[in-house]
Design an enzyme around this catalytic site. Structure first.
Site, PDB file in Angstrom:
ATOM      1  N   HIS A   1       4.066   0.137   2.046  1.00  0.00           N
ATOM      2  CA  HIS A   1       4.273  -0.166   0.628  1.00  0.00           C
ATOM      3  C   HIS A   1       3.379   0.758  -0.201  1.00  0.00           C
ATOM      4  CE1 HIS A   1       0.468  -2.226   0.997  1.00  0.00           C
ATOM      5  NE2 HIS A   1       0.968  -3.091   1.872  1.00  0.00           N
TER       6      HIS A   1
ATOM      7  N   HIS B   1      -0.288   1.364   0.927  1.00  0.00           N
ATOM      8  CA  HIS B   1      -0.454   2.372   1.980  1.00  0.00           C
ATOM      9  C   HIS B   1      -0.283   3.784   1.398  1.00  0.00           C
ATOM     10  CE1 HIS B   1       1.290  -1.090   4.427  1.00  0.00           C
ATOM     11  NE2 HIS B   1       0.169  -0.840   5.080  1.00  0.00           N
TER      12      HIS B   1
ATOM     13  N   GLN C   1      -9.400  -1.006  -0.082  1.00  0.00           N
ATOM     14  CA  GLN C   1     -10.400  -2.014  -0.471  1.00  0.00           C
ATOM     15  C   GLN C   1      -9.808  -3.422  -0.362  1.00  0.00           C
ATOM     16  OE1 GLN C   1     -13.535  -1.635  -1.003  1.00  0.00           O
ATOM     17  NE2 GLN C   1     -13.933  -3.717  -1.705  1.00  0.00           N
TER      18      GLN C   1
HETATM   19  P1  AMP Z   1      -2.210  -2.406   7.331  1.00  0.00           P
HETATM   20  O1  AMP Z   1      -0.914  -1.697   7.578  1.00  0.00           O
HETATM   21  O2  AMP Z   1      -2.044  -3.758   6.704  1.00  0.00           O
HETATM   22  O3  AMP Z   1      -3.116  -2.392   8.533  1.00  0.00           O
HETATM   23  O4  AMP Z   1      -2.955  -1.551   6.235  1.00  0.00           O
HETATM   24  C1  AMP Z   1      -3.242  -0.190   6.426  1.00  0.00           C
HETATM   25  C2  AMP Z   1      -4.188   0.262   5.355  1.00  0.00           C
HETATM   26  O5  AMP Z   1      -3.618   0.060   4.077  1.00  0.00           O
HETATM   27  C3  AMP Z   1      -5.516  -0.524   5.378  1.00  0.00           C
HETATM   28  O6  AMP Z   1      -6.583   0.373   5.158  1.00  0.00           O
HETATM   29  C4  AMP Z   1      -5.351  -1.462   4.222  1.00  0.00           C
HETATM   30  O7  AMP Z   1      -6.590  -1.841   3.639  1.00  0.00           O
HETATM   31  C5  AMP Z   1      -4.541  -0.617   3.260  1.00  0.00           C
HETATM   32  N1  AMP Z   1      -3.870  -1.467   2.283  1.00  0.00           N
HETATM   33  C6  AMP Z   1      -3.099  -2.560   2.536  1.00  0.00           C
HETATM   34  N2  AMP Z   1      -2.699  -3.136   1.387  1.00  0.00           N
HETATM   35  C7  AMP Z   1      -3.224  -2.399   0.384  1.00  0.00           C
HETATM   36  C8  AMP Z   1      -3.176  -2.487  -1.042  1.00  0.00           C
HETATM   37  N3  AMP Z   1      -2.513  -3.449  -1.669  1.00  0.00           N
HETATM   38  N4  AMP Z   1      -3.856  -1.560  -1.754  1.00  0.00           N
HETATM   39  C9  AMP Z   1      -4.545  -0.571  -1.131  1.00  0.00           C
HETATM   40  N5  AMP Z   1      -4.618  -0.425   0.200  1.00  0.00           N
HETATM   41  C10 AMP Z   1      -3.978  -1.330   0.954  1.00  0.00           C
END
Ligand code: AMP
Length: 279
Positions: free
Chosen positions: A34, A37, A148
């Site tokens: 999304h 990411h 964050q």
């Molecule tokens: P994930 O796929 O959930 O493991 O997330 C991958 C990376 O995207 C991690 O560093 C998360 O902190 C970051 N991330 C997830 N959601 C958000 C968001 N809403 N805003 C900024 N970074 C995000």
């Protein structure tokens, strides 16, 4: 853009980049991408010569009762959006590539991993640290970009990189939100319309806490009470935790000071959502 599945192919690719003197930015993800990411990907593409993105739903960070099997997946769409962003390499390993039979080594960051999310998810950060360290060793990035949104994860990974003398800069970038205030998350996919509306109690309670701090409130207990009351007024919400901590060492604070982290984890029906602000 290249898409590879094996550690060997990543290492060969990276070797060539290093030979050419290129800098490498890295964004580890679990896919179902999304705008949150993509904000990390954009920053990496902007700042580094080459950007590597990994997509791996890491079984080691899910407890048996958690959502590993139903975690949302759409690899084809992820590849298409990453191509548009100008990513150079996507690494999509299978479980057996990262954890071959007989795998035994796990790392953790003592103390920091046992607080906040670590209380209801005791093995979570051990899983996160292990996979991220493995990925760092494979990709050897100069800078790795995290959100964050997962504030505790960023603190822990910075500490791991420092303690283990890794040659990677771990950066945490701002939370990307919907217009409504809801922090973007792959798990928002689990929510129906009514539940999504209920989920606004996280960002709303934090926004009100920020206002209170800006108006001069410094007493953590009073702020916690207000946040909890706000969330508890939402019938579909069940609090996992609300904490006010030092954003560097995650220790609880009695008074708000500079760079205080206010973090919440809330179940909306059975979907666990997290959010935070730094005041
Ligand atoms: P994930 O796929 O959930 O493991 O997330 C991958 C990376 O995207 C991690 O560093 C998360 O902190 C970051 N991330 C997830 N959601 C958000 C968001 N809403 N805003 C900024 N970074 C995000």
């Amino acid at each position: 853009m290249k898409t590879v599945k094996s550690i060997y192919e990543v290492k060969e690719y990276v070797k060539e980049l290093r030979r050419k003197g290129k800098s490498i930015g890295f964004v580890p993800t679990m896919g179902y991408l999304h705008a949150g990411h993509l904000s990390l990907v954009k920053e990496s593409v902007w700042r580094c010569d080459c950007t590597v993105v990994s997509i791996f739903i890491n079984p080691a960070q899910f407890a048996p009762n958690e959502d590993f099997n139903k975690y949302p997946r759409n690899i084809q769409r992820d590849i298409e959006v990453l191509e548009k962003e100008g990513v150079d390499l996507i690494f999509i390993p299978g479980d057996g590539e990262m954890y071959p039979e007989g795998y035994k080594t796990y790392v953790g960051v003592k103390n920091l991993q046992d607080r906040l999310c670590g209380i209801s998810r005791p093995d979570f950060f051990k899983g996160v640290c292990t996979i991220v360290l493995k990925l760092f060793n494979i990709v050897t990035p100069d800078i790795s970009f995290f959100g964050q949104k997962d504030a505790q994860q960023a603190v822990i990974l910075k500490k791991m990189a420092c303690d283990l003398n890794l040659d990677v800069k771990v950066e945490a970038l701002p939370i990307i939100r919907e217009k409504s205030g809801l922090a973007l998350s792959s798990r928002n996919e689990y929510l129906d319309k009514k539940q999504k509306k209920a989920a606004l109690c996280l960002s709303r309670s934090l926004a009100r806490a920020r206002k209170a701090v800006e108006a001069g409130e410094k007493n953590a207990a009073r702020i916690l009470k207000r946040i909890k009351a706000e969330i508890e007024s939402e019938p579909l919400a069940r609090i996992d935790y609300v904490e006010i901590v030092d954003s560097g060492n995650l220790q609880s604070l009695k008074q708000i000071k500079d760079k205080t982290l206010i973090a919440v984890a809330v179940f909306i029906n059975n979907v666990r959502l997290i959010d935070n602000i730094i005041v």
